[in-house]
Design a protein around this motif. Structure first.
Motif, PDB file in Angstrom:
ATOM      1  N   ALA A 133       0.709  -1.082  -0.185  1.00  0.00           N
ATOM      2  CA  ALA A 133      -0.107   0.063  -0.361  1.00  0.00           C
ATOM      3  C   ALA A 133       0.955   1.305  -0.257  1.00  0.00           C
ATOM      4  O   ALA A 133       0.566   2.186  -0.401  1.00  0.00           O
ATOM      5  N   ALA A 134       2.189   1.350   0.756  1.00  0.00           N
ATOM      6  CA  ALA A 134       2.559   2.490   0.861  1.00  0.00           C
ATOM      7  C   ALA A 134       3.543   2.377  -0.457  1.00  0.00           C
ATOM      8  O   ALA A 134       3.309   3.965  -0.672  1.00  0.00           O
ATOM      9  N   LEU A 135       3.811   1.209  -1.179  1.00  0.00           N
ATOM     10  CA  LEU A 135       4.790   1.781  -2.215  1.00  0.00           C
ATOM     11  C   LEU A 135       3.950   2.338  -3.866  1.00  0.00           C
ATOM     12  O   LEU A 135       4.058   3.119  -4.309  1.00  0.00           O
ATOM     13  N   ALA A 136       2.682   2.141  -3.488  1.00  0.00           N
ATOM     14  CA  ALA A 136       1.713   2.589  -4.144  1.00  0.00           C
ATOM     15  C   ALA A 136       1.443   3.315  -3.891  1.00  0.00           C
ATOM     16  O   ALA A 136       1.209   4.493  -5.026  1.00  0.00           O
ATOM     17  N   SER A 137       1.060   4.233  -2.609  1.00  0.00           N
ATOM     18  CA  SER A 137       1.085   5.289  -2.742  1.00  0.00           C
ATOM     19  C   SER A 137       2.007   6.081  -3.688  1.00  0.00           C
ATOM     20  O   SER A 137       2.272   7.260  -4.013  1.00  0.00           O
ATOM     21  N   LEU A 138       3.115   6.199  -2.761  1.00  0.00           N
ATOM     22  CA  LEU A 138       4.067   6.678  -3.615  1.00  0.00           C
ATOM     23  C   LEU A 138       4.819   6.858  -5.453  1.00  0.00           C
ATOM     24  O   LEU A 138       4.790   7.683  -5.284  1.00  0.00           O
ATOM     25  N   LEU A 139       4.116   5.820  -5.589  1.00  0.00           N
ATOM     26  CA  LEU A 139       4.272   5.643  -7.085  1.00  0.00           C
ATOM     27  C   LEU A 139       2.896   6.683  -7.523  1.00  0.00           C
ATOM     28  O   LEU A 139       3.442   7.649  -8.395  1.00  0.00           O
ATOM     29  N   VAL A 140       1.954   6.553  -6.793  1.00  0.00           N
ATOM     30  CA  VAL A 140       0.791   8.107  -6.832  1.00  0.00           C
ATOM     31  C   VAL A 140       1.234   9.175  -6.915  1.00  0.00           C
ATOM     32  O   VAL A 140       0.748  10.017  -7.617  1.00  0.00           O
ATOM     33  N   LEU A 141       1.924   9.373  -6.430  1.00  0.00           N
ATOM     34  CA  LEU A 141       2.581  10.458  -6.103  1.00  0.00           C
ATOM     35  C   LEU A 141       3.195  11.204  -6.846  1.00  0.00           C
ATOM     36  O   LEU A 141       3.829  11.975  -7.267  1.00  0.00           O
ATOM     37  N   VAL A 142       4.357  10.088  -7.223  1.00  0.00           N
ATOM     38  CA  VAL A 142       5.095  10.668  -8.284  1.00  0.00           C
ATOM     39  C   VAL A 142       4.310  10.894  -9.239  1.00  0.00           C
ATOM     40  O   VAL A 142       5.126  11.528  -9.845  1.00  0.00           O
ATOM     41  N   VAL A 143       3.274  10.051  -9.712  1.00  0.00           N
ATOM     42  CA  VAL A 143       3.259  10.688 -11.104  1.00  0.00           C
ATOM     43  C   VAL A 143       2.179  11.559 -11.103  1.00  0.00           C
ATOM     44  O   VAL A 143       2.281  12.398 -11.717  1.00  0.00           O
ATOM     45  N   MET A 144       2.204  11.374  -9.970  1.00  0.00           N
ATOM     46  CA  MET A 144       0.429  12.862  -9.224  1.00  0.00           C
ATOM     47  C   MET A 144       1.369  14.286  -9.807  1.00  0.00           C
ATOM     48  O   MET A 144       1.452  15.087 -10.161  1.00  0.00           O
ATOM     49  N   VAL A 145       2.945  14.167  -8.868  1.00  0.00           N
ATOM     50  CA  VAL A 145       3.714  15.275  -9.328  1.00  0.00           C
ATOM     51  C   VAL A 145       4.176  15.352 -10.497  1.00  0.00           C
ATOM     52  O   VAL A 145       4.390  16.941 -11.151  1.00  0.00           O
TER      53      VAL A 145
END
Lengths: 312, 326, 301
Positions: free
Chosen positions: C36-48
């Motif tokens: 879950a945390a890794l997926a979140s990190l990915l989401v944030l990177v994509v978002m930025v």
């Protein structure tokens, strides 16, 4: 206990003082007077107005006057609605806002605690993960997003409930109360789960099991009280959260509560109204924290003991 | 018929680092009224053995083998049946008495609930019985104590209360897990004296877990020495102290400072550390630290009788007479 | 000290250094296991990446209306992936531009609160005693105030400009940080390993570098991850009320506000910014939770 409550009350007074002082000087350093409208007022009228609101007195005098006013819970006249005092406006909005907030808080406790305890008993199993993920969603979606979505679903698409407006009827209250309660349900569930897991791991629960008590009895007689203490502590911030949330909720559902007046006051630069509401909220939060501390002390024998010792 | 028959008991825990084998095929009997000492270093599996008997292992723990109490199998018993045994027929007291009592409930409430639950007594009768029991464990002013909370009392007082709580239902077996470790030395001896007195006066058997050989000498009828979750030696207490048959027992005895021996200046600690319980060695678990170890020790020795009621798990015929090196 | 003793000593020191590093390696491994945390990190990177690059890739501008399309639903044909608002402005670009502001406010205001909070908390914790008592009393006092309302008052009094938003949010949001840092400093100061280091003759600087900072760092990282979404939320809240960023700038909160008013006719104008906002907050919260679990192995079961 009495000793403790008095001592605790005494420590709330400086906070209150800080709050009022802060409020006073914020208003005074605000650029422009309250009557800076589109048109410039004739000087004599302005002087009259200043005299009426004691703006012509020296600052320390004004400060003392303001303090004395607040002590009597008089928030003065509204700078925008010239015929109204801030007290009138608050008195009108308060029953609505407090009903909403109170119901939301009760709902949040009634749902959040059992959910959290349930998840704790299923720690790291699918049920726990599911509930905690949903709780995270509840925390992450702001109420000004939840509210329009609820309206979209239940008022516009399904047509079950009214989209806004206010009267003291269940159908008008359901959506605002749920909107206010949702993030709190999530917080309370998370807190309850965490503390319950910790308590269930403690040695005195092992003792209770070794005594041959059934799990249910252990849960209710031994674990629940310590597990709820963090929830009790959360009630202070929760109350602040409700007050903040009510601003959004009252605006979206067009509810005539204090929150609505506050936003209007902020947009109209109605300083006295805005400061009045801030101080009222501050007093409420301080009072609420005080009550929470008393409940906490009543539940936790160790605090009572410290007090006896100190008082003796 | 033995009161308690433990056969081939194993306890393991699954952890993120692997499976920890805390107890490995332990067997022993306990007779009614007897006091058995369970001795070993930290991590030798004493406490986990006791918790397994009570069905109180942590969630990630698993017990296998057989534990028969009055011919009734305890392992795999439903939690409902277990609640009828625990606190009523088998009681347990713990190492840290203050944190073992619920800080949010008065002493009285915590005592009374045992009786209302197991003996279906009314609160008033239960209260009287609880006060009586507090008197028996020599607690002054029991009526006042009943109203107090654990944090208002000393560690020794709390342990007396734990003992009273354990004995309320006159159990057949009391398991005491290092009952004096967390207490001051003077209080330790008071509690030990109390335990000795109670074991003499009542018919309750005691399983005493300790690493303190002095306590064992004073209180126990028989002793079992554990290492790496296995029994190393078991003997009547006099025999064990007079003629230890296992190098580990000898090591334990030598590491106790004694006033009646010439001072050598050095305390004879056993060199090395207990084995990693993630991988219990195939042979004798103690061989890595044993100064008598030889080739045969690569195979696990049997737990064999060496004298009357005296067993050991060692390939040596007898311990060589080696004075402790200085 | 003879040769072999020195070797053994060096070795002992070596292992300590390795252990010190492995705290972070360990934490990293634990984080990698947390999907879950890794997926979140990915989401944030994509978002930025999306809010930075996205607006440049689009044919539309966030201010200039498309005169042919007012309030049109998302479609590939018109080229408005997220549809347009009532003024005909492209919502895809507006959502990403709004995201820039929201994320920027989140990060900058968090840094402001971090700066104030760490200095305040470290001073209180380091000096301890009466200074600490007084400083924390003050924090407690402010804590009991409806701080969200003070932010609003600040916005009302000093006008609605974006720098004020940074400062106002940062200025009221430092309390938590101060408390946490103060608590950590205070407890670290008295930890046996710090005393041991001092007894071994380590200098104050060494102690601070070796023991205090690494131990504080974990808490600070976790806290920052959890503060950014809080700040984003506050900014959105203000903008939603019309007290935050002003036209022509926009933020997710302002977009949600506009969308909520066109709820019945153009629900997409609510759903897209709301979805982006919620996803970002969700990802930050999950990442923060994961980091807390990873850096604080105490609670690992």
């Amino acid at each position: 206990m009495l000793n403790y409550s008095l001592k605790r009350l005494a420590s709330a007074i400086p906070t209150l003082f800080l709050l009022i002082t802060f409020a006073f000087f914020l208003i005074r350093i605000a650029p422009g007077g309250p009557f800076d409208g589109e048109r410039a007022l004739p000087p004599d009228i302005e002087a009259n107005l200043a005299a009426k609101y004691h703006l012509d007195e020296p600052l320390p005098m004004q400060y003392l006057r303001y303090l004395w006013q607040i002590v009597r819970l008089d928030f003065g006249p509204s700078f925008h609605y010239l015929d109204w005092t801030v007290n009138d406006l608050i008195a009108q909005g308060a029953p609505v806002s407090f009903t909403l907030g109170g119901l939301a808080l009760l709902l949040a406790l009634a749902i959040g605690i059992p959910i959290g305890a349930w998840a704790a008993l299923r720690q790291n199993r699918p049920g726990d993960y599911a509930v905690m993920s949903i709780a995270m969603v509840g925390i992450s979606i702001p109420n000004f997003v939840v509210a329009p979505l609820l309206i979209l679903l239940f008022a516009i698409s399904l047509g079950w409930l009214p989209a806004g407006g206010w009267e003291f009827s269940p159908s008008r209250m359901v959506l605002p109360v749920i909107t206010l309660a949702l993030p709190m349900i999530a917080y309370i569930a998370r807190i309850t789960r965490g503390s319950m897991i910790e308590v269930l791991r403690s040695s005195f629960i092992r003792t209770a099991r070794a005594k041959g008590l059934p799990e249910k009895e252990i849960l209710f007689n031994h674990a629940l009280k310590p597990a709820l203490l963090p929830v009790i502590s959360y009630l202070g911030p929760a109350a602040a959260g409700i007050l903040t949330g009510s601003v959004v909720v009252e605006r979206i559902f067009t509810i005539p509560g204090i929150g609505s007046y506050f936003v209007q006051g902020a947009l109209n630069r109605d300083y006295t109204l805005v400061m009045g509401v801030v101080i009222l909220y501050g007093i409420l939060i301080i009072l609420f924290n005080y009550l929470v501390d008393l409940i906490y002390a009543w539940l936790d024998p160790r605090i009572r003991y410290d007090d006896q010792e100190a008082g003796a | 018929m033995a009161l308690l028959e433990v056969r081939d008991l194993s306890v393991s825990f699954s952890t993120p680092d692997g499976v920890v084998h805390a107890v490995n095929g332990l067997s022993f009997d306990l007779e009614p009224g007897e006091t058995l000492g369970l001795v070993g270093e930290s991590g030798s599996g004493k406490t986990q053995t006791a918790l397994a008997l009570m069905g109180l292992l942590a969630d990630n723990g698993r017990a296998s083998g057989s534990v028969k109490f009055r011919d009734q199998e305890l392992l795999g018993m439903s939690s409902r049946e277990l609640t009828r045994v625990r606190g009523s027929k088998i009681s347990m007291i713990f190492q840290d008495p203050i944190s073992s009592l619920n800080p949010y409930l008065s002493i009285g409430d915590q005592l009374i609930e045992v009786l209302t639950h197991h003996r279906s007594l009314k609160r008033k009768a239960a209260r009287e019985r609880a006060v009586e029991m507090l008197e028996r464990v020599r607690i002054g002013d029991p009526l006042a104590r009943m109203r107090q909370f654990p944090h208002e009392l000393s560690g020794g007082m709390c342990q007396r209360i734990m003992i009273a709580m354990g004995l309320l239902c006159q159990p057949d077996l009391l398991i005491a897990d290092e009952p004096t470790t967390a207490l001051d030395v003077t209080v330790q001896s008071q509690i030990n004296a109390l335990m000795g007195e109670l074991s003499e006066k009542s018919s309750t058997a005691i399983l005493l877990i300790t690493h303190d050989l002095g306590v064992v000498a004073g209180l126990c009828d028989r002793v079992m020495v554990m290492y790496a979750g296995q029994e190393m030696e078991m003997a009547p207490v006099v025999t064990l102290f007079a003629e230890p048959a296992h190098p580990y027992t000898e090591g334990l005895l030598n590491s106790v400072p004694r006033l009646d021996r010439a001072r050598s200046g050095i305390l004879n600690a056993i060199p090395g550390n207990p084995p990693n319980l993630l991988q219990v060695p195939a042979g004798c678990p103690f061989s890595a630290r044993c100064r008598h170890a030889w080739e045969a020790c690569r195979e696990r020795p049997a737990f064999a009788e060496v004298g009357p009621d005296h067993y050991k798990r060692c390939h040596l015929e007898r311990l060589p007479e080696a004075p402790p090196e200085t | 000290m003879n040769e072999s003793e020195r070797d053994a000593f060096d070795q002992a020191l070596d292992t300590r250094v390795i252990q010190g590093r492995s705290l972070w390696v360990d934490a990293w491994h634990r984080l990698l296991k947390n999907r879950a945390a890794l997926a979140s990190l990915l989401v944030l990177v994509v978002m930025v990446a999306l809010v930075i690059i996205g607006p440049m890739m689009s044919d539309w501008d966030h201010e200039i209306p498309d005169w042919d399309n007012y309030s049109t639903p998302p479609s590939l044909e018109t080229g408005h992936l997220f549809g347009t608002d009532a003024l005909g402005r492209d919502l895809f670009v507006r959502t990403l531009i709004g995201g820039r502001i929201s994320l920027l406010v989140g990060i900058v205001a968090t840094l402001v609160s971090l700066l104030i909070g760490i200095s305040y908390g470290a001073i209180a914790g380091y000096f301890g005693g009466r200074v600490d008592n007084l400083m924390m009393r003050f924090v407690d006092g402010i804590y009991a105030m409806p701080f969200m309302f003070f932010v609003i008052v600040l916005m009302v009094i000093f006008g609605r400009n974006i720098f004020l938003i940074f400062v106002a949010i940062g200025a009221v949001n430092w309390l938590d940080m101060a408390r946490i840092v103060r608590g950590q400093t205070l407890s670290l100061k008295n930890k046996p390993f710090v005393e041991a280091a001092r007894a071994c003759g380590a200098t104050e600087m060494q102690i601070i570098r070796r023991h205090i900072v690494p131990n504080l760092l974990g808490v600070v990282i976790v806290y920052v991850t959890l503060t950014i979404p809080q700040v984003i939320l506050i900014e959105s809240f203000l903008s939603f009320l019309g007290l935050g960023v002003q036209e022509p700038l926009t933020s997710w909160g302002a977009l949600v506000n506009e969308g909520a008013q066109e709820l019945e006719t153009a629900p997409w104008s609510l759903l897209f910014p709301a979805g982006f906002l919620a996803a970002t907050l969700f990802a930050f919260n999950f990442l923060g939770d994961g980091l807390r679990d990873a850096l604080d192995p105490k609670d690992r079961v």
